[in-house]
Design a protein around this motif. Structure first.
Motif, PDB file in Angstrom:
ATOM      1  N   ASP A   1       0.818  -1.218   0.000  1.00 51.45           N
ATOM      2  CA  ASP A   1       0.000   0.000   0.000  1.00 51.45           C
ATOM      3  C   ASP A   1       0.850   1.265   0.000  1.00 51.45           C
ATOM      4  O   ASP A   1       0.528   2.262   0.663  1.00 51.45           O
ATOM      5  CB  ASP A   1      -0.942   0.020   1.210  1.00 51.45           C
ATOM      6  CG  ASP A   1      -1.965  -1.110   1.138  1.00 51.45           C
ATOM      7  OD1 ASP A   1      -2.392  -1.423   0.011  1.00 51.45           O
ATOM      8  OD2 ASP A   1      -2.311  -1.657   2.194  1.00 51.45           O
ATOM      9  N   LYS A   2       1.946   1.229  -0.721  1.00 53.33           N
ATOM     10  CA  LYS A   2       2.847   2.367  -0.770  1.00 53.33           C
ATOM     11  C   LYS A   2       3.508   2.410  -2.144  1.00 53.33           C
ATOM     12  O   LYS A   2       3.842   1.381  -2.732  1.00 53.33           O
ATOM     13  CB  LYS A   2       3.913   2.230   0.316  1.00 53.33           C
ATOM     14  CG  LYS A   2       4.842   3.426   0.468  1.00 53.33           C
ATOM     15  CD  LYS A   2       5.976   3.107   1.445  1.00 53.33           C
ATOM     16  CE  LYS A   2       5.436   2.740   2.823  1.00 53.33           C
ATOM     17  NZ  LYS A   2       6.537   2.453   3.766  1.00 53.33           N
ATOM     18  N   ILE A   3       3.662   3.609  -2.687  1.00 54.71           N
ATOM     19  CA  ILE A   3       4.373   3.796  -3.955  1.00 54.71           C
ATOM     20  C   ILE A   3       5.723   4.436  -3.647  1.00 54.71           C
ATOM     21  O   ILE A   3       5.781   5.494  -3.000  1.00 54.71           O
ATOM     22  CB  ILE A   3       3.590   4.687  -4.940  1.00 54.71           C
ATOM     23  CG1 ILE A   3       2.255   4.052  -5.309  1.00 54.71           C
ATOM     24  CG2 ILE A   3       4.400   4.922  -6.208  1.00 54.71           C
ATOM     25  CD1 ILE A   3       1.410   4.900  -6.243  1.00 54.71           C
ATOM     26  N   PHE A   4       6.788   3.807  -4.087  1.00 60.75           N
ATOM     27  CA  PHE A   4       8.126   4.380  -3.926  1.00 60.75           C
ATOM     28  C   PHE A   4       8.419   5.236  -5.155  1.00 60.75           C
ATOM     29  O   PHE A   4       8.362   4.751  -6.289  1.00 60.75           O
ATOM     30  CB  PHE A   4       9.167   3.274  -3.771  1.00 60.75           C
ATOM     31  CG  PHE A   4       9.033   2.517  -2.475  1.00 60.75           C
ATOM     32  CD1 PHE A   4       9.693   2.944  -1.333  1.00 60.75           C
ATOM     33  CD2 PHE A   4       8.225   1.391  -2.395  1.00 60.75           C
ATOM     34  CE1 PHE A   4       9.561   2.254  -0.135  1.00 60.75           C
ATOM     35  CE2 PHE A   4       8.081   0.700  -1.202  1.00 60.75           C
ATOM     36  CZ  PHE A   4       8.746   1.131  -0.065  1.00 60.75           C
ATOM     37  N   VAL A   5       8.720   6.497  -4.907  1.00 61.81           N
ATOM     38  CA  VAL A   5       8.881   7.474  -5.986  1.00 61.81           C
ATOM     39  C   VAL A   5      10.327   7.963  -6.026  1.00 61.81           C
ATOM     40  O   VAL A   5      10.873   8.418  -5.014  1.00 61.81           O
ATOM     41  CB  VAL A   5       7.931   8.672  -5.786  1.00 61.81           C
ATOM     42  CG1 VAL A   5       8.067   9.656  -6.953  1.00 61.81           C
ATOM     43  CG2 VAL A   5       6.491   8.196  -5.653  1.00 61.81           C
ATOM     44  N   ALA A   6      10.946   7.863  -7.204  1.00 58.09           N
ATOM     45  CA  ALA A   6      12.312   8.363  -7.379  1.00 58.09           C
ATOM     46  C   ALA A   6      12.278   9.864  -7.595  1.00 58.09           C
ATOM     47  O   ALA A   6      11.577  10.361  -8.484  1.00 58.09           O
ATOM     48  CB  ALA A   6      12.977   7.676  -8.566  1.00 58.09           C
ATOM     49  N   VAL A   7      13.021  10.606  -6.773  1.00 63.86           N
ATOM     50  CA  VAL A   7      13.115  12.050  -6.895  1.00 63.86           C
ATOM     51  C   VAL A   7      14.591  12.442  -6.900  1.00 63.86           C
ATOM     52  O   VAL A   7      15.434  11.721  -6.358  1.00 63.86           O
ATOM     53  CB  VAL A   7      12.381  12.774  -5.735  1.00 63.86           C
ATOM     54  CG1 VAL A   7      10.914  12.395  -5.706  1.00 63.86           C
ATOM     55  CG2 VAL A   7      13.041  12.454  -4.396  1.00 63.86           C
ATOM     56  N   ALA A   8      14.873  13.571  -7.519  1.00 66.34           N
ATOM     57  CA  ALA A   8      16.233  14.107  -7.459  1.00 66.34           C
ATOM     58  C   ALA A   8      16.344  15.170  -6.388  1.00 66.34           C
ATOM     59  O   ALA A   8      17.438  15.442  -5.884  1.00 66.34           O
ATOM     60  CB  ALA A   8      16.632  14.690  -8.816  1.00 66.34           C
ATOM     61  N   ASP A   9      15.196  15.784  -6.048  1.00 68.88           N
ATOM     62  CA  ASP A   9      15.163  16.844  -5.037  1.00 68.88           C
ATOM     63  C   ASP A   9      14.190  16.429  -3.928  1.00 68.88           C
ATOM     64  O   ASP A   9      12.985  16.288  -4.172  1.00 68.88           O
ATOM     65  CB  ASP A   9      14.710  18.153  -5.673  1.00 68.88           C
ATOM     66  CG  ASP A   9      14.985  19.359  -4.779  1.00 68.88           C
ATOM     67  OD1 ASP A   9      14.753  19.244  -3.564  1.00 68.88           O
ATOM     68  OD2 ASP A   9      15.434  20.389  -5.306  1.00 68.88           O
TER      69      ASP A   9
END
Length: 571
Positions: free
Chosen positions: A102-110
């Motif tokens: 129940d979680k989305i892992f999101v790639a961010v640069a900032d």
């Protein structure tokens, strides 16, 4: 410094100043320039101040306690493409990597790009958790992902819906489509499927996807000859390449070095087709070549290959021996692998332990232990052969003898109670002995281990529907061409015409062989280090047919044209 402390990015800014990466003035200017703009600081530091994006990612991870993502774990198939709108990805330049618990892992640069995380949470109604990725790497991965999944506007009017629905990919590509049903409707995916089906229908052995400066072409190799099949728009080149790389489990973000992979596809009726995939960086993009490997071809039987009766008997007799060596030689694409697999299929019974080492394994065969060469981990032909000898083998197949070490181990195995099959790249059977001698193999080892050498070519078979007999060729011309009186007595010389059921008058291929049995007389010549001409002359005295003569027999039978005889043989 007071201005810096007032901004929400002070933790990252402070660490850069304390580590002497930024001066106070640079830090102040960066903070002021990006004040109130979420997700702008990291981009500013990299593009305006030329800081290293990997260094910034590491500092941001420490400053905000957000883990760095290990790029080795990147898996495009896990990206929840059906949950996240592509416009969100474009706007915020972040990418959801996986959906679990129940979680989305999101790639961010900032790490302060809170608008992006909130937007994704709002649209999916799923909690988001950020992981850090270097700015430039994330930007490249997002571009690659968008190229695969954006709609492209290909005209699908002519695509047969029923055929496309019969496709079943048992690897990454199929898993991607099962997890993301929307992807299956993407025109680029359907276009690639259509190309694969067309190639299989036409009996192609290879598919070439080739980008150039102003155009992009797709070619099929059918019956040994390349011909142009499609010319998609040049703008589709990168997207088609990306789709193929995803299907073959290649690194989609790596465009600088060649890569190898495989695609497995199941058609209706449980017919399995393998594609061996290779990508190669070229001047205007990556060229991708697919070798079509149909496992059903390995069991077509020796009668369908094109051996003359006497040649077939020599091969079967050699396969029946408990030990010795059978060598198959010829250029790339001459059908060597098919001859070897046909022999293995004859030998493949429960009473025999058969092991093969290949680079790569082209056709999977149940009942045979197949080893794929992996030079990166030190598993080469020689290493695999040494291991085979401790595995109680009866039959060993070596994909290719490339060096002295492999040759010596293979010969030793053939002299100690094992039947060994292998290939070399030489032009004729007689030249194979010379090649092994030049490698450094002692002549007495060759004379006592090699039983049979097969040299071969593949000729295009005349279409049975449209080929016509030619009776206007002067007899003298045919004799000068190489025919003898006996062949001409019952010859049916035919020529290609062309119809709707063939390719320019040809349909399918047939093997042309020279089969050299190592007789006692030839063994004696080998012991004396005789050259290939001496071996050839002795073989002719024993009734040996070389490639030219074998091709002439096929022409006299009306199976191939005189043009094909000249194309595949050298007088």
């Amino acid at each position: 410094m007071n201005e810096i402390a007032k901004t929400p990015l002070n933790a990252l800014i402070r660490s850069l100043v304390l580590d002497d990466i930024l001066t106070y003035e640079e830090a102040h200017n960066a903070s002021i320039a990006t004040l109130g703009r979420q997700g702008a600081l990291v981009k500013y530091l990299i593009e305006e101040l030329n800081l290293d994006d990997e260094l910034i990612a590491e500092k941001a991870s420490n400053a905000f306690g957000i883990p760095l993502f290990n790029l080795k774990n990147l898996n495009f198939d896990l990206i929840p493409s059906n949950l996240v709108d592509q416009e969100l990805v474009k706007r915020h330049r972040v990418l959801p990597l996986s959906h679990a618990d129940d979680k989305i892992f999101v790639a961010v640069a900032d790490p302060t790009n809170l608008n992006a995380l909130n937007d994704i949470k709002f649209h999916t109604d799923i909690r988001t958790e950020a992981v850090l990725m270097p700015f430039k790497k994330l930007d490249q991965i997002i571009n690659d992902w968008l190229k695969i999944h954006e709609n492209i506007g290909i005209d699908l009017a002519e695509i047969d819906e029923a055929e496309l629905n019969e496709l079943d990919f048992s690897d990454t590509a199929r898993e991607t489509e099962e997890e993301n049903p929307a992807i299956d409707e993407a025109p680029i995916v359907r276009f690639v499927n259509k190309v694969l089906i067309d190639a299989i229908k036409q009996g192609a052995s290879d598919i070439h996807f080739e980008p150039y400066e102003k155009n992009f072409r797709i070619r099929f190799r059918t019956d040994g000859i390349l011909h142009e099949a499609l010319n998609p728009h040049r703008k589709l080149a990168t997207r088609l390449t990306a789709r193929l790389k995803v299907m073959a489990k290649l690194n989609i973000s790596e465009r600088r070095v060649p890569q190898d992979g495989r695609i497995k596809m199941t058609l209706a009726g449980n017919r399995e087709i393998d594609f061996r995939v290779n990508s190669l960086p070229t001047l205007y993009g990556e060229k991708v070549v697919l070798r079509i490997l149909d496992a059903s071809n390995a069991t077509i039987g020796i009668d369908a290959l094109g051996y003359a009766d006497q040649q077939k008997k020599l091969y079967i007799d050699a396969l029946a021996r408990p030990q010795g060596m059978i060598l198959v030689t010829g250029p790339t694409g001459s059908g060597k692998t098919m001859s070897l697999y046909t022999g293995l299929d004859i030998l493949n019974v429960p009473e025999r332990n058969i092991s093969t080492v290949e680079d790569p394994v082209e056709i999977n065969m149940t009942g045979i232990n197949q080893v794929h060469v992996n030079q990166k981990v030190g598993l080469g032909f020689a290493e695999a052969l040494r291991s085979f000898l401790r595995q109680d083998p009866d039959v060993i197949m070596v994909g290719e003898i490339r060096d002295l070490e492999t040759a010596e181990i293979a010969i030793k195995a053939s002299q100690t109670g094992h039947l060994v099959l292998s290939t070399l790249h030489t032009n004729s059977a007689a030249e194979t002995i010379t090649r092994l001698l030049n490698m450094g193999v002692p002549s007495f080892n060759l004379a006592t281990s090699v039983d049979l050498i097969i040299a071969q070519r593949l000729a295009r078979r005349l279409c049975s529907d449209c080929a016509i007999s030619t009776e206007d060729i002067p007899k003298k011309s045919l004799l000068d061409f190489g025919f003898n009186e006996e062949l001409l007595f019952s010859a049916n010389i035919r020529t290609a015409v062309g119809c709707n059921n063939c390719n320019d008058g040809y349909k399918g291929r047939v093997g042309v062989f020279e089969v050299l049995r190592i007789s006692p007389e030839i063994s004696k010549l080998i012991m004396e280090s005789a050259n290939s001409i001496d071996i050839y002359n002795q073989a002719r005295k024993e009734g040996f047919y070389d490639l030219r003569q074998s091709a002439l027999v096929k022409a006299a039978q009306g199976l191939i044209s005189l043009e094909e005889v000249n194309r595949i043989t050298i007088e």
